[in-house]
Motif scaffolding. Structure first.
Motif, PDB file in Angstrom:
ATOM      1  N   TRP A 174       0.866  -1.186   0.000  1.00 65.31           N
ATOM      2  CA  TRP A 174       0.000   0.000   0.000  1.00 65.31           C
ATOM      3  C   TRP A 174       0.902   1.236   0.000  1.00 65.31           C
ATOM      4  CZ3 TRP A 174      -4.705  -0.080  -1.495  1.00 65.31           C
ATOM      5  CH2 TRP A 174      -5.591   0.961  -1.211  1.00 65.31           C
ATOM      6  N   PRO A 175       0.410   2.401  -0.426  1.00 59.20           N
ATOM      7  CA  PRO A 175       1.261   3.605  -0.463  1.00 59.20           C
ATOM      8  C   PRO A 175       1.714   4.104   0.902  1.00 59.20           C
ATOM      9  CG  PRO A 175      -0.603   3.853  -1.951  1.00 59.20           C
ATOM     10  CD  PRO A 175      -0.870   2.631  -1.118  1.00 59.20           C
ATOM     11  N   ARG A 183       4.731   8.624  -0.795  1.00 59.59           N
ATOM     12  CA  ARG A 183       4.661   9.784  -1.688  1.00 59.59           C
ATOM     13  C   ARG A 183       5.133  11.045  -0.979  1.00 59.59           C
ATOM     14  NH1 ARG A 183       2.239   9.753  -6.359  1.00 59.59           N
ATOM     15  NH2 ARG A 183       0.909   7.975  -5.775  1.00 59.59           N
ATOM     16  N   GLU A 184       4.667  11.224   0.265  1.00 63.22           N
ATOM     17  CA  GLU A 184       5.101  12.396   1.023  1.00 63.22           C
ATOM     18  C   GLU A 184       6.608  12.344   1.287  1.00 63.22           C
ATOM     19  OE1 GLU A 184       4.639  14.503   5.429  1.00 63.22           O
ATOM     20  OE2 GLU A 184       3.790  12.504   5.046  1.00 63.22           O
ATOM     21  N   LEU A 185       7.105  11.162   1.617  1.00 60.00           N
ATOM     22  CA  LEU A 185       8.518  11.035   1.931  1.00 60.00           C
ATOM     23  C   LEU A 185       9.376  11.330   0.705  1.00 60.00           C
ATOM     24  CD1 LEU A 185      10.473  10.426   4.171  1.00 60.00           C
ATOM     25  CD2 LEU A 185      10.268   7.994   3.661  1.00 60.00           C
ATOM     26  N   TYR A 207       2.621  -9.890  -2.756  1.00 57.88           N
ATOM     27  CA  TYR A 207       1.736  -8.911  -3.389  1.00 57.88           C
ATOM     28  C   TYR A 207       2.479  -7.589  -3.542  1.00 57.88           C
ATOM     29  CZ  TYR A 207      -2.018  -5.487  -3.961  1.00 57.88           C
ATOM     30  OH  TYR A 207      -2.807  -4.465  -4.420  1.00 57.88           O
ATOM     31  N   VAL A 208       2.310  -6.969  -4.705  1.00 56.27           N
ATOM     32  CA  VAL A 208       2.879  -5.650  -4.967  1.00 56.27           C
ATOM     33  C   VAL A 208       1.769  -4.739  -5.476  1.00 56.27           C
ATOM     34  CG1 VAL A 208       4.531  -4.312  -6.320  1.00 56.27           C
ATOM     35  CG2 VAL A 208       5.161  -6.597  -5.506  1.00 56.27           C
ATOM     36  N   HIS A 209       1.514  -3.662  -4.746  1.00 55.59           N
ATOM     37  CA  HIS A 209       0.496  -2.683  -5.134  1.00 55.59           C
ATOM     38  C   HIS A 209       1.050  -1.833  -6.273  1.00 55.59           C
ATOM     39  CE1 HIS A 209      -1.911   1.110  -4.477  1.00 55.59           C
ATOM     40  NE2 HIS A 209      -2.872   0.196  -4.497  1.00 55.59           N
ATOM     41  N   ALA A 210       0.375  -1.821  -7.403  1.00 57.17           N
ATOM     42  CA  ALA A 210       0.900  -1.184  -8.615  1.00 57.17           C
ATOM     43  C   ALA A 210       1.208   0.287  -8.403  1.00 57.17           C
ATOM     44  CB  ALA A 210      -0.081  -1.371  -9.770  1.00 57.17           C
ATOM     45  N   ALA A 211       0.301   1.023  -7.755  1.00 55.78           N
ATOM     46  CA  ALA A 211       0.522   2.461  -7.560  1.00 55.78           C
ATOM     47  C   ALA A 211       1.699   2.722  -6.629  1.00 55.78           C
ATOM     48  CB  ALA A 211      -0.753   3.110  -7.012  1.00 55.78           C
ATOM     49  N   THR A 212       1.896   1.836  -5.661  1.00 53.40           N
ATOM     50  CA  THR A 212       3.031   1.996  -4.752  1.00 53.40           C
ATOM     51  C   THR A 212       4.341   1.734  -5.488  1.00 53.40           C
ATOM     52  OG1 THR A 212       1.643   1.258  -2.917  1.00 53.40           O
ATOM     53  CG2 THR A 212       4.013   1.242  -2.563  1.00 53.40           C
ATOM     54  N   ALA A 213       4.348   0.713  -6.339  1.00 53.70           N
ATOM     55  CA  ALA A 213       5.533   0.462  -7.153  1.00 53.70           C
ATOM     56  C   ALA A 213       5.829   1.656  -8.045  1.00 53.70           C
ATOM     57  CB  ALA A 213       5.339  -0.797  -7.989  1.00 53.70           C
ATOM     58  N   ASP A 214       4.793   2.305  -8.561  1.00 51.81           N
ATOM     59  CA  ASP A 214       4.983   3.505  -9.395  1.00 51.81           C
ATOM     60  C   ASP A 214       5.704   4.598  -8.615  1.00 51.81           C
ATOM     61  OD1 ASP A 214       3.759   2.341 -11.557  1.00 51.81           O
ATOM     62  OD2 ASP A 214       1.799   3.284 -11.207  1.00 51.81           O
ATOM     63  N   ILE A 215       5.346   4.776  -7.344  1.00 57.59           N
ATOM     64  CA  ILE A 215       5.989   5.813  -6.520  1.00 57.59           C
ATOM     65  C   ILE A 215       7.494   5.557  -6.445  1.00 57.59           C
ATOM     66  CG2 ILE A 215       6.165   6.802  -4.203  1.00 57.59           C
ATOM     67  CD1 ILE A 215       3.175   6.152  -3.835  1.00 57.59           C
ATOM     68  N   PHE A 216       7.873   4.316  -6.200  1.00 62.63           N
ATOM     69  CA  PHE A 216       9.296   3.986  -6.095  1.00 62.63           C
ATOM     70  C   PHE A 216       9.996   4.114  -7.446  1.00 62.63           C
ATOM     71  CE2 PHE A 216       8.146   2.429  -1.989  1.00 62.63           C
ATOM     72  CZ  PHE A 216       9.318   2.382  -1.258  1.00 62.63           C
ATOM     73  N   ARG A 217       9.335   3.688  -8.493  1.00 62.35           N
ATOM     74  CA  ARG A 217       9.957   3.751  -9.809  1.00 62.35           C
ATOM     75  C   ARG A 217      10.155   5.196 -10.264  1.00 62.35           C
ATOM     76  NH1 ARG A 217       6.974   0.330 -11.649  1.00 62.35           N
ATOM     77  NH2 ARG A 217       5.382   1.657 -12.580  1.00 62.35           N
ATOM     78  N   GLN A 218       9.187   6.044  -9.994  1.00 62.77           N
ATOM     79  CA  GLN A 218       9.249   7.441 -10.419  1.00 62.77           C
ATOM     80  C   GLN A 218      10.133   8.293  -9.512  1.00 62.77           C
ATOM     81  OE1 GLN A 218       5.111   8.556 -10.479  1.00 62.77           O
ATOM     82  NE2 GLN A 218       4.609   7.072 -12.103  1.00 62.77           N
ATOM     83  N   ASN A 219      10.454   7.777  -8.330  1.00 58.49           N
ATOM     84  CA  ASN A 219      11.259   8.548  -7.371  1.00 58.49           C
ATOM     85  C   ASN A 219      12.498   7.766  -6.931  1.00 58.49           C
ATOM     86  OD1 ASN A 219       9.448  11.051  -6.556  1.00 58.49           O
ATOM     87  ND2 ASN A 219       8.089   9.265  -6.639  1.00 58.49           N
ATOM     88  N   THR A 494       1.904  -9.085  12.332  1.00 53.56           N
ATOM     89  CA  THR A 494       2.797  -7.953  12.612  1.00 53.56           C
ATOM     90  C   THR A 494       2.464  -6.771  11.712  1.00 53.56           C
ATOM     91  OG1 THR A 494       4.574  -9.443  13.281  1.00 53.56           O
ATOM     92  CG2 THR A 494       5.193  -7.204  12.690  1.00 53.56           C
ATOM     93  N   GLU A 495       2.244  -7.057  10.424  1.00 58.94           N
ATOM     94  CA  GLU A 495       1.901  -5.954   9.514  1.00 58.94           C
ATOM     95  C   GLU A 495       0.561  -5.343   9.892  1.00 58.94           C
ATOM     96  OE1 GLU A 495       1.124  -5.045   4.764  1.00 58.94           O
ATOM     97  OE2 GLU A 495       1.993  -6.968   5.383  1.00 58.94           O
ATOM     98  N   ALA A 496      -0.421  -6.185  10.243  1.00 58.91           N
ATOM     99  CA  ALA A 496      -1.728  -5.665  10.656  1.00 58.91           C
ATOM    100  C   ALA A 496      -1.597  -4.787  11.889  1.00 58.91           C
ATOM    101  CB  ALA A 496      -2.685  -6.826  10.923  1.00 58.91           C
ATOM    102  N   ARG A 497      -0.768  -5.227  12.828  1.00 60.47           N
ATOM    103  CA  ARG A 497      -0.531  -4.406  14.032  1.00 60.47           C
ATOM    104  C   ARG A 497       0.048  -3.043  13.655  1.00 60.47           C
ATOM    105  NH1 ARG A 497       4.723  -5.963  16.883  1.00 60.47           N
ATOM    106  NH2 ARG A 497       5.376  -4.831  15.005  1.00 60.47           N
ATOM    107  N   ASP A 498       1.077  -3.058  12.799  1.00 62.23           N
ATOM    108  CA  ASP A 498       1.713  -1.792  12.406  1.00 62.23           C
ATOM    109  C   ASP A 498       0.713  -0.848  11.760  1.00 62.23           C
ATOM    110  OD1 ASP A 498       4.106  -2.692  13.365  1.00 62.23           O
ATOM    111  OD2 ASP A 498       4.916  -3.277  11.408  1.00 62.23           O
ATOM    112  N   ARG A 499      -0.152  -1.395  10.914  1.00 57.17           N
ATOM    113  CA  ARG A 499      -1.101  -0.529  10.210  1.00 57.17           C
ATOM    114  C   ARG A 499      -2.235  -0.071  11.120  1.00 57.17           C
ATOM    115  NH1 ARG A 499       0.036  -0.404   4.873  1.00 57.17           N
ATOM    116  NH2 ARG A 499       1.320  -2.101   4.013  1.00 57.17           N
ATOM    117  N   PHE A 500      -2.799  -0.976  11.930  1.00 51.06           N
ATOM    118  CA  PHE A 500      -3.952  -0.640  12.753  1.00 51.06           C
ATOM    119  C   PHE A 500      -3.583   0.326  13.872  1.00 51.06           C
ATOM    120  CE2 PHE A 500      -6.583  -1.504  16.521  1.00 51.06           C
ATOM    121  CZ  PHE A 500      -7.832  -1.132  16.019  1.00 51.06           C
ATOM    122  N   PHE A 501      -2.557  -0.013  14.649  1.00 54.18           N
ATOM    123  CA  PHE A 501      -2.200   0.837  15.778  1.00 54.18           C
ATOM    124  C   PHE A 501      -1.588   2.149  15.325  1.00 54.18           C
ATOM    125  CE2 PHE A 501      -2.342  -3.333  17.913  1.00 54.18           C
ATOM    126  CZ  PHE A 501      -3.237  -3.014  18.916  1.00 54.18           C
TER     127      PHE A 501
END
Length: 525
Positions: A174-175, A183-185, A207-219, A494-501
């Motif tokens: 996810w972004p 994107r902000e970073l 899984y790779v989120h396409a829009a997130t991969a775009d952020i890394f590729r473009q930056n 662990t990932e769910a914890r990082d995102r939820f909390f």
């Protein structure tokens, strides 16, 4: 008392170190023809943890090394300083409480230095980085600088200043990941001129989120990826494995990363960041055989997981380490005496790599902005991705028109100075069992053993110097058992914890800052 080398030993004297019992300027006994350093005798070690905190002001003088020149720092010393009585024709290089603690004079053709602090005593379980680090470095600095003085222009030169920020764990699902908004970073990194590398976990590449991969590729100038273990299991790179199992684990990580690269049309640096810094001596030896250019581990973690290894005694002195044939880059946390740590790293020619987790950005990206401003103020430096940074680890020196380069990596990118007519590749250590080859910009390849003279007229001025092992493993013969359901579930939780909390924490921080009137016109937190 002192170290005396002379005609009795058949050695030509290059400099003199004197241990003084008391302090007068007493330079009449010092030779006029060679440099000298006078320091007091060492004393007993202090009680553990009991050090004196002092403020030191370095003079804006050419004899004071960059990056300390003209700076005021706070540091720790083992005992109260016996300030120096300033002698005739002495120049003050550093003061504390406005009193001299490091001075220099000229007598004859040589420069002579005096320091107020004795050298630190090092116990049998300590190493160089214990006495020369961001918390404590002042006692050793005059000695190290004196040794550089003796080396003069013939001494080894370090690579250019380079730096990177690193965050462990984030993936491309996810972004955002926790408190990280990619994107902000990327926007903040471009504005502040810095680079952030993310150590991503291979098990997450399902899984790779396409829009997130775009952020890394473009930056890619500001954001990049590297490898964080394999399954992120506890001490998974420090456990005892059979050789085949160890390499199978690493090849599985490589195959998973290749899956991410294919799905996201991205390039992931082959730099291994072991989870929690836990990596064994045997795993370090396996990393280059499995396609990794280097590892990135703190000196403290290396020692903690490899107790009893002789190489732990010298950790922290060179721009990077070579351990069991594997280049290892240093890294440090974002807390503590961070700015002093950066100064020490820059002085030693080490890459200034600061690492953290997404939680370190809970108050925003300002922590990176502030540190990047300080780092960029140290002089001309670069913020490469970790692959390029790994390839900037070497030592070099000139002998007439011959440039001698000592690679501290499996691949280095090197640009010989303009006055160089030929190149010699020096082995990093006497146990080197590798063949080297140089690759020019136009693709010309020259295979060479160490110490062979290579005319630069054949190669050009921008080179890749690569190491080729005499034997290597192949991933075709490596197989790895399927990842256990528990490890997969553990990572998902662990990932769910990082995102939820993180979402909850972000809302709480925003509410607190609104109440305190801290939110700007655009609602930036």
């Amino acid at each position: 008392m002192g170290f005396i080398y002379g005609d009795d030993y058949g050695i030509q004297v290059a400099g003199e170190i004197r241990f003084q019992g008391g302090w007068s300027n007493g330079l009449s006994a010092v030779s006029e023809s060679i440099p000298s350093l006078s320091i007091p005798r060492s004393v007993d070690l202090p009680v553990a943890g009991r050090y004196v905190v002092i403020e030191v002001k370095f003079a804006d003088h050419l004899a004071v090394p960059d990056p300390f020149r003209g700076r005021t720092v706070t540091t720790k010393v083992a005992e109260s300083i016996p300030f120096l009585a300033l002698g005739d024709n002495e120049t003050v290089l550093a003061t504390s409480q406005q009193r001299p603690i490091w001075v220099m004079s000229r007598k004859g053709v040589a420069r002579h230095f005096r320091a107020a602090l004795p050298l630190p005593q090092i116990s049998s379980d300590q190493n160089f980085s214990d006495v020369f680090n961001g918390e404590r470095f002042l006692e050793m600095l005059p000695l190290l600088q004196f040794l550089r003085e003796l080396g003069g222009s013939n001494g080894y030169q370090c690579p250019p200043l380079r730096a990177a920020f690193m965050l462990d764990d984030p993936n491309l699902h996810w972004p955002q990941y926790g408190f990280v908004d990619y994107r902000e970073l990327a926007m903040r990194a471009q504005k502040g001129n810095y680079h952030v590398s993310f150590a991503t976990i291979p098990i997450d590449t399902w899984y790779v989120h396409a829009a997130t991969a775009d952020i890394f590729r473009q930056n890619s100038r500001w954001l990049s990826l590297l490898v964080h273990g394999n399954n992120h299991a506890k001490e998974e790179l420090a456990q005892i494995y059979p050789n085949a199992t160890r390499e199978a684990l690493l090849w599985q990580a490589v195959r998973r990363i290749e899956r991410l690269e294919k799905r996201g049309n991205l390039r992931v640096g082959r730099v291994m960041v072991p989870p929690h810094g836990a990596c064994s001596n045997e795993m370090l030896a396996a990393l280059p055989r499995c396609g990794f250019e280097s590892a990135c581990i703190s000196a403290g973690s290396l020692r903690a997981h490899n107790r009893g290894m002789s190489w732990t005694k010298t950790l922290g002195f060179f721009p990077s380490e070579i351990i069991e044939g594997c280049p290892v880059l240093p890294r440090w946390g974002l807390t503590g005496s961070v700015k002093n740590t950066l100064l020490v790293a820059a002085y030693l020619g080490q890459p200034m790599i600061l690492r953290g987790h997404h939680q370190d950005l809970r108050r925003g990206v300002e922590v990176f902005d502030e540190l990047a401003k300080f780092i960029n103020g140290l002089g001309d430096l670069v913020w490469p991705n970790m692959t390029d940074l790994s390839r900037m680890n070497y030592l070099w020196r000139m002998e007439g028109t011959t440039c001698r380069v000592k690679p501290l990596g499996t691949i280095i990118a090197f640009e010989p100075p303009s006055e160089a007519a030929e190149l010699i590749i020096e082995a990093p250590d006497t146990s080197d069992q590798y063949v080297w080859r140089t690759v020019s910009v136009d693709g010309f390849v020259h295979a060479t053993p160490p110490l062979e003279h290579i005319p630069l007229s054949q190669l050009g001025t921008e080179l890749l110097i690569e190491r080729s092992a005499l034997s290597s493993a192949t991933n075709q013969i490596m197989s790895r058992s399927p990842t256990s359901a528990w490890l997969i579930l553990r990572r998902l939780l662990t990932e769910a914890r990082d995102r939820f909390f993180t979402g909850q924490a972000s809302r709480q921080i925003a509410s607190s800052q609104i109440a305190d009137g801290m939110v700007g016109e655009q609602g930036d937190v």
